[in-house]
Design a protein around this motif. Structure first.
Motif, PDB file in Angstrom:
ATOM      1  N   LEU A 170       0.840  -1.200   0.000  1.00 16.71           N
ATOM      2  CA  LEU A 170       0.000   0.000   0.000  1.00 16.71           C
ATOM      3  C   LEU A 170       0.873   1.248   0.000  1.00 16.71           C
ATOM      4  O   LEU A 170       0.599   2.223  -0.687  1.00 16.71           O
ATOM      5  N   ALA A 171       1.941   1.181   0.779  1.00 13.94           N
ATOM      6  CA  ALA A 171       2.826   2.344   0.870  1.00 13.94           C
ATOM      7  C   ALA A 171       3.433   2.664  -0.487  1.00 13.94           C
ATOM      8  O   ALA A 171       3.638   3.821  -0.835  1.00 13.94           O
ATOM      9  N   SER A 172       3.694   1.631  -1.257  1.00 13.82           N
ATOM     10  CA  SER A 172       4.355   1.867  -2.537  1.00 13.82           C
ATOM     11  C   SER A 172       3.465   2.650  -3.487  1.00 13.82           C
ATOM     12  O   SER A 172       3.935   3.198  -4.470  1.00 13.82           O
ATOM     13  N   ALA A 173       2.180   2.689  -3.169  1.00 13.41           N
ATOM     14  CA  ALA A 173       1.264   3.469  -4.004  1.00 13.41           C
ATOM     15  C   ALA A 173       1.626   4.951  -3.977  1.00 13.41           C
ATOM     16  O   ALA A 173       1.231   5.705  -4.853  1.00 13.41           O
ATOM     17  N   HIS A 174       2.407   5.344  -2.983  1.00 17.13           N
ATOM     18  CA  HIS A 174       2.658   6.774  -2.814  1.00 17.13           C
ATOM     19  C   HIS A 174       3.359   7.375  -4.022  1.00 17.13           C
ATOM     20  O   HIS A 174       3.097   8.512  -4.404  1.00 17.13           O
TER      21      HIS A 174
ATOM     22  N   GLN B  57       4.630   6.151   7.295  1.00 17.09           N
ATOM     23  CA  GLN B  57       4.064   6.084   5.945  1.00 17.09           C
ATOM     24  C   GLN B  57       3.568   7.449   5.454  1.00 17.09           C
ATOM     25  O   GLN B  57       3.309   7.618   4.257  1.00 17.09           O
ATOM     26  N   ILE B  58       3.397   8.389   6.346  1.00 14.21           N
ATOM     27  CA  ILE B  58       2.573   9.566   6.053  1.00 14.21           C
ATOM     28  C   ILE B  58       3.270  10.738   5.360  1.00 14.21           C
ATOM     29  O   ILE B  58       2.716  11.321   4.425  1.00 14.21           O
ATOM     30  N   PRO B  59       4.455  11.166   5.776  1.00 10.57           N
ATOM     31  CA  PRO B  59       4.915  12.502   5.338  1.00 10.57           C
ATOM     32  C   PRO B  59       5.240  12.640   3.859  1.00 10.57           C
ATOM     33  O   PRO B  59       5.209  13.758   3.334  1.00 10.57           O
ATOM     34  N   PHE B  60       5.579  11.541   3.197  1.00 13.17           N
ATOM     35  CA  PHE B  60       6.325  11.669   1.949  1.00 13.17           C
ATOM     36  C   PHE B  60       5.507  12.131   0.753  1.00 13.17           C
ATOM     37  O   PHE B  60       6.063  12.658  -0.201  1.00 13.17           O
ATOM     38  N   THR B  61       4.196  11.963   0.808  1.00 15.13           N
ATOM     39  CA  THR B  61       3.368  12.564  -0.251  1.00 15.13           C
ATOM     40  C   THR B  61       3.526  14.077  -0.257  1.00 15.13           C
ATOM     41  O   THR B  61       3.328  14.720  -1.286  1.00 15.13           O
ATOM     42  N   GLY B  62       3.862  14.638   0.879  1.00 18.76           N
ATOM     43  CA  GLY B  62       4.001  16.088   0.986  1.00 18.76           C
ATOM     44  C   GLY B  62       5.180  16.650   0.208  1.00 18.76           C
ATOM     45  O   GLY B  62       5.304  17.867   0.065  1.00 18.76           O
TER      46      GLY B  62
ATOM     47  N   ASP C  25      13.816   8.816  -1.763  1.00 24.03           N
ATOM     48  CA  ASP C  25      12.765   7.797  -1.625  1.00 24.03           C
ATOM     49  C   ASP C  25      13.320   6.501  -1.029  1.00 24.03           C
ATOM     50  O   ASP C  25      12.655   5.835  -0.229  1.00 24.03           O
ATOM     51  N   ALA C  26      14.543   6.166  -1.434  1.00 27.69           N
ATOM     52  CA  ALA C  26      15.162   4.948  -0.890  1.00 27.69           C
ATOM     53  C   ALA C  26      15.375   5.100   0.615  1.00 27.69           C
ATOM     54  O   ALA C  26      15.118   4.174   1.392  1.00 27.69           O
ATOM     55  N   LYS C  27      15.816   6.293   1.018  1.00 26.73           N
ATOM     56  CA  LYS C  27      16.050   6.498   2.454  1.00 26.73           C
ATOM     57  C   LYS C  27      14.740   6.544   3.226  1.00 26.73           C
ATOM     58  O   LYS C  27      14.665   6.081   4.370  1.00 26.73           O
ATOM     59  N   ALA C  28      13.718   7.103   2.608  1.00 25.15           N
ATOM     60  CA  ALA C  28      12.394   7.081   3.242  1.00 25.15           C
ATOM     61  C   ALA C  28      11.940   5.630   3.435  1.00 25.15           C
ATOM     62  O   ALA C  28      11.408   5.265   4.490  1.00 25.15           O
ATOM     63  N   GLY C  29      12.186   4.809   2.423  1.00 22.89           N
ATOM     64  CA  GLY C  29      11.811   3.400   2.519  1.00 22.89           C
ATOM     65  C   GLY C  29      12.582   2.669   3.615  1.00 22.89           C
ATOM     66  O   GLY C  29      12.024   1.829   4.328  1.00 22.89           O
ATOM     67  N   GLN C  30      13.864   3.007   3.765  1.00 21.51           N
ATOM     68  CA  GLN C  30      14.665   2.395   4.834  1.00 21.51           C
ATOM     69  C   GLN C  30      14.125   2.786   6.212  1.00 21.51           C
ATOM     70  O   GLN C  30      14.078   1.965   7.136  1.00 21.51           O
ATOM     71  N   PHE C  31      13.730   4.041   6.330  1.00 24.09           N
ATOM     72  CA  PHE C  31      13.131   4.518   7.581  1.00 24.09           C
ATOM     73  C   PHE C  31      11.838   3.755   7.884  1.00 24.09           C
ATOM     74  O   PHE C  31      11.627   3.277   9.009  1.00 24.09           O
TER      75      PHE C  31
ATOM     76  N   PHE D  93      15.793  -0.035  17.714  1.00 26.32           N
ATOM     77  CA  PHE D  93      15.596   1.390  17.978  1.00 26.32           C
ATOM     78  C   PHE D  93      16.771   2.196  17.431  1.00 26.32           C
ATOM     79  O   PHE D  93      16.585   3.243  16.785  1.00 26.32           O
ATOM     80  N   GLY D  94      17.972   1.690  17.680  1.00 35.15           N
ATOM     81  CA  GLY D  94      19.162   2.354  17.136  1.00 35.15           C
ATOM     82  C   GLY D  94      19.131   2.428  15.615  1.00 35.15           C
ATOM     83  O   GLY D  94      19.524   3.443  15.018  1.00 35.15           O
ATOM     84  N   ALA D  95      18.634   1.369  15.010  1.00 37.75           N
ATOM     85  CA  ALA D  95      18.558   1.346  13.539  1.00 37.75           C
ATOM     86  C   ALA D  95      17.588   2.413  13.027  1.00 37.75           C
ATOM     87  O   ALA D  95      17.845   3.051  11.999  1.00 37.75           O
ATOM     88  N   VAL D  96      16.488   2.615  13.732  1.00 40.78           N
ATOM     89  CA  VAL D  96      15.555   3.685  13.338  1.00 40.78           C
ATOM     90  C   VAL D  96      16.259   5.034  13.416  1.00 40.78           C
ATOM     91  O   VAL D  96      16.195   5.843  12.490  1.00 40.78           O
ATOM     92  N   GLY D  97      16.942   5.262  14.541  1.00 40.07           N
ATOM     93  CA  GLY D  97      17.648   6.525  14.712  1.00 40.07           C
ATOM     94  C   GLY D  97      18.654   6.782  13.596  1.00 40.07           C
ATOM     95  O   GLY D  97      18.794   7.906  13.106  1.00 40.07           O
ATOM     96  N   LYS D  98      19.323   5.721  13.177  1.00 42.58           N
ATOM     97  CA  LYS D  98      20.301   5.869  12.082  1.00 42.58           C
ATOM     98  C   LYS D  98      19.619   6.261  10.772  1.00 42.58           C
ATOM     99  O   LYS D  98      20.172   7.033   9.985  1.00 42.58           O
ATOM    100  N   THR D  99      18.435   5.703  10.520  1.00 35.40           N
ATOM    101  CA  THR D  99      17.751   6.075   9.275  1.00 35.40           C
ATOM    102  C   THR D  99      17.268   7.526   9.334  1.00 35.40           C
ATOM    103  O   THR D  99      17.245   8.207   8.310  1.00 35.40           O
ATOM    104  N   CYS D 100      16.877   7.989  10.515  1.00 33.68           N
ATOM    105  CA  CYS D 100      16.522   9.417  10.653  1.00 33.68           C
ATOM    106  C   CYS D 100      17.733  10.272  10.294  1.00 33.68           C
ATOM    107  O   CYS D 100      17.671  11.153   9.438  1.00 33.68           O
ATOM    108  N   LYS D 101      18.845   9.984  10.996  1.00 32.19           N
ATOM    109  CA  LYS D 101      20.053  10.797  10.811  1.00 32.19           C
ATOM    110  C   LYS D 101      20.571  10.707   9.379  1.00 32.19           C
ATOM    111  O   LYS D 101      20.955  11.711   8.775  1.00 32.19           O
ATOM    112  N   GLY D 102      20.557   9.500   8.838  1.00 29.46           N
ATOM    113  CA  GLY D 102      21.075   9.293   7.485  1.00 29.46           C
ATOM    114  C   GLY D 102      20.348  10.130   6.453  1.00 29.46           C
ATOM    115  O   GLY D 102      20.954  10.625   5.494  1.00 29.46           O
TER     116      GLY D 102
END
Lengths: 151, 151
Positions: free
Chosen positions: B12-16, B75-80, B105-111, B134-143
């Motif tokens: 569903l997310a890929s529909a974005h 899933q939400i912000p990226f349409t913006g 988009d690739a980094k958004a997908g990793q997040f 949790f650390g992995a999430v933080g890394k995708t934010c920072k990345g």
């Protein structure tokens, strides 16, 4: 597969009742949080409304995505009502939210279910069913706002 | 069951990517939308961070709910970012978002994947795995912020 996912989503959503008071650092944080969530809900619903009412061209892919995001966002705001003191301040939530919490939670649940249904029906593509499901979502919005939100 | 749901969510997310430009009424609307979504993401992540770092008491139920909501909100912000002109105005998004959109988009997908993983691992309850996820999430934010967000 879709039904499995709904069941899981609902099971996870039900965890919200168990969230600790104080999950937010302040009542103001909780109010801002729920208001931001409702603003995102409103943006999605309003855009779908415009397409349903021919105020803007129907874009089926965009509509389907809006419906999907609406169903995700419908899970979000309600933790923001769990925080002591968040009945005061910059909020249009009426005291009934806390006085009649069971009814409020029931209406929140109806809203969540209606958005889940809209998201699924939208994927199936039957225009009549989409219109009906969209109307049902609107009714759950209004039904809750009438009792629990200042105008 | 969980994996089935992830597969559906991702599908569903890929529909974005297919969402129409102009799904928002204005670039300003799109900017406000993505900022509101990121504010909700930040609130959830920050509260989990505070619990992980002993800045506030660990509440496992609240943490699990935060993790679940974070995975939905991811899933939400990226349409913006899909809206023409939303690279200008009150935004801290760098021009690279649009110049290097595939990478963004690739980094958004990793997040998104990292938040899905955190939500699942949190349900399983292994503290070491939760910390790692949790650390992995933080890394995708920072990345993503390093390359695509002004400080």
């Amino acid at each position: 597969m879709k039904r499995t996912c709904i069941a899981l989503t609902l099971a996870l959503a039900s965890a919200h009742a168990a969230a600790a008071d104080g999950a937010f650092n302040s009542a103001e944080d909780a109010i801002e949080y729920r208001q931001a969530a409702f603003s995102l809900i409103k943006e999605n619903f309003s855009d779908m409304w415009a397409m349903m009412k021919d105020k803007k061209p129907m874009d089926e892919k965009a509509f389907a995505q809006r419906a999907q995001h609406l169903s995700l966002l419908a899970q979000i705001p309600f933790t923001g009502f769990d925080v002591a003191g968040s009945d005061k301040g910059d909020t249009s939530a009426l005291p009934a939210v806390w006085k009649d919490r069971d009814e409020f939670d029931a209406k929140a649940g109806q809203f969540q279910l209606a958005t889940e249904r809209l998201a699924l029906v939208t994927q199936e593509g039957d225009a009549g069913a989409i219109k009906k499901a969209f109307g049902a979502v609107g009714k759950t919005c209004k039904g809750c706002h009438d009792d629990f939100k200042a105008e």
